[in-house]
Structures are given as C-alpha cells and as structure tokens.
Design a protein around this motif. Structure first.
Motif, PDB file in Angstrom:
ATOM      1  N   LYS A 130      -4.497   9.184  -7.960  1.00  8.95           N
ATOM      2  CA  LYS A 130      -4.148   7.883  -7.393  1.00  8.95           C
ATOM      3  C   LYS A 130      -3.967   6.857  -8.522  1.00  8.95           C
ATOM      4  O   LYS A 130      -3.027   6.073  -8.515  1.00  8.95           O
ATOM      5  CB  LYS A 130      -5.223   7.413  -6.424  1.00  8.95           C
ATOM      6  CG  LYS A 130      -4.917   6.089  -5.776  1.00  8.95           C
ATOM      7  CD  LYS A 130      -6.001   5.688  -4.794  1.00  8.95           C
ATOM      8  CE  LYS A 130      -5.711   4.367  -4.173  1.00  8.95           C
ATOM      9  NZ  LYS A 130      -6.770   3.957  -3.230  1.00  8.95           N
ATOM     10  N   ASP A 188       0.842  -1.190   0.000  1.00  7.23           N
ATOM     11  CA  ASP A 188       0.000   0.000   0.000  1.00  7.23           C
ATOM     12  C   ASP A 188       0.878   1.241   0.000  1.00  7.23           C
ATOM     13  O   ASP A 188       2.077   1.157   0.221  1.00  7.23           O
ATOM     14  CB  ASP A 188      -0.968   0.024   1.180  1.00  7.23           C
ATOM     15  CG  ASP A 188      -0.278   0.174   2.529  1.00  7.23           C
ATOM     16  OD1 ASP A 188       0.954   0.016   2.600  1.00  7.23           O
ATOM     17  OD2 ASP A 188      -0.968   0.459   3.513  1.00  7.23           O
ATOM     18  N   PHE A 189       0.262   2.359  -0.287  1.00  4.60           N
ATOM     19  CA  PHE A 189       0.954   3.637  -0.210  1.00  4.60           C
ATOM     20  C   PHE A 189      -0.081   4.711   0.090  1.00  4.60           C
ATOM     21  O   PHE A 189      -1.275   4.517  -0.117  1.00  4.60           O
ATOM     22  CB  PHE A 189       1.730   3.939  -1.502  1.00  4.60           C
ATOM     23  CG  PHE A 189       0.867   4.153  -2.712  1.00  4.60           C
ATOM     24  CD1 PHE A 189       0.480   5.426  -3.086  1.00  4.60           C
ATOM     25  CD2 PHE A 189       0.454   3.079  -3.485  1.00  4.60           C
ATOM     26  CE1 PHE A 189      -0.311   5.625  -4.201  1.00  4.60           C
ATOM     27  CE2 PHE A 189      -0.326   3.270  -4.602  1.00  4.60           C
ATOM     28  CZ  PHE A 189      -0.720   4.544  -4.961  1.00  4.60           C
ATOM     29  N   HIS A 190       0.389   5.814   0.611  1.00  6.21           N
ATOM     30  CA  HIS A 190      -0.501   6.907   0.989  1.00  6.21           C
ATOM     31  C   HIS A 190      -0.060   8.171   0.269  1.00  6.21           C
ATOM     32  O   HIS A 190       1.132   8.440   0.154  1.00  6.21           O
ATOM     33  CB  HIS A 190      -0.479   7.137   2.501  1.00  6.21           C
ATOM     34  CG  HIS A 190      -0.885   5.935   3.279  1.00  6.21           C
ATOM     35  ND1 HIS A 190      -2.204   5.656   3.563  1.00  6.21           N
ATOM     36  CD2 HIS A 190      -0.176   4.916   3.799  1.00  6.21           C
ATOM     37  CE1 HIS A 190      -2.266   4.512   4.238  1.00  6.21           C
ATOM     38  NE2 HIS A 190      -1.049   4.045   4.392  1.00  6.21           N
ATOM     39  N   ILE A 191      -1.020   8.923  -0.198  1.00  7.23           N
ATOM     40  CA  ILE A 191      -0.751  10.190  -0.856  1.00  7.23           C
ATOM     41  C   ILE A 191      -1.437  11.283  -0.052  1.00  7.23           C
ATOM     42  O   ILE A 191      -2.626  11.182   0.258  1.00  7.23           O
ATOM     43  CB  ILE A 191      -1.304  10.200  -2.299  1.00  7.23           C
ATOM     44  CG1 ILE A 191      -0.732   9.051  -3.112  1.00  7.23           C
ATOM     45  CG2 ILE A 191      -1.000  11.545  -2.962  1.00  7.23           C
ATOM     46  CD1 ILE A 191      -1.381   8.886  -4.477  1.00  7.23           C
ATOM     47  N   LYS A 192      -0.675  12.320   0.278  1.00  6.58           N
ATOM     48  CA  LYS A 192      -1.247  13.452   1.007  1.00  6.58           C
ATOM     49  C   LYS A 192      -1.377  14.618   0.046  1.00  6.58           C
ATOM     50  O   LYS A 192      -0.419  14.987  -0.626  1.00  6.58           O
ATOM     51  CB  LYS A 192      -0.355  13.843   2.182  1.00  6.58           C
ATOM     52  CG  LYS A 192      -0.908  14.995   2.975  1.00  6.58           C
ATOM     53  CD  LYS A 192      -0.022  15.358   4.137  1.00  6.58           C
ATOM     54  CE  LYS A 192      -0.610  16.564   4.854  1.00  6.58           C
ATOM     55  NZ  LYS A 192       0.252  17.021   5.934  1.00  6.58           N
TER      56      LYS A 192
END
Length: 72
Positions: A66, A48-52
């Motif tokens: 995304k 997984d990865f997170h984008i702010k």
C-alpha cells in the motif's frame, strides 16, 4: 525536518519481517507503477483507492505494498 531539510531516516514506512519482505518485495515495483498510473488517469485529487490481494500474498501484511502504491 523542522528546519526545512529532508528527514535523514525513513519515516512512516511499515515494519515488515524478513519473511514478509521476501514474499512481497517482487510486487513493490508493480504497486508503485500502479499508483503512478492511477494518479495519471484520475482527474482531480484521489480521495481513496482499494487494493485487492489474491493468492499467497493475501496471507501477509501488505501494508508495504500500500505504501508503495501511495508512493507512486
């Protein structure tokens, strides 16, 4: 696709309004490059990865960014 051929039309691309696309389209290439960079830096499979998001773009549906990052 069922016969092993590529899809003729885009599949699983988020719908965005013209207004949202106009605001987010300059960031799509950046998201793609970031996704490519991430895939090269991480060993093994990415789980997984997170984008702010900050600023004006945080007020929009960023699903297309995304998707761009996932594409990279």
């Amino acid at each position: 696709m069922l016969n092993g051929r590529p899809a003729r039309y885009a599949v699983n691309i988020p719908f965005v309004t013209a207004e949202t696309f106009a605001v987010l389209s300059p960031y799509m290439k950046t998201a793609t490059v970031a996704g490519t960079l991430l895939s090269q830096l991480v060993e093994g499979q990415i789980k997984d990865f997170h984008i702010k998001y900050d600023g004006e773009i945080a007020n929009y549906d960023t699903a297309i960014l995304k998707s761009s990052a996932l594409n990279g």
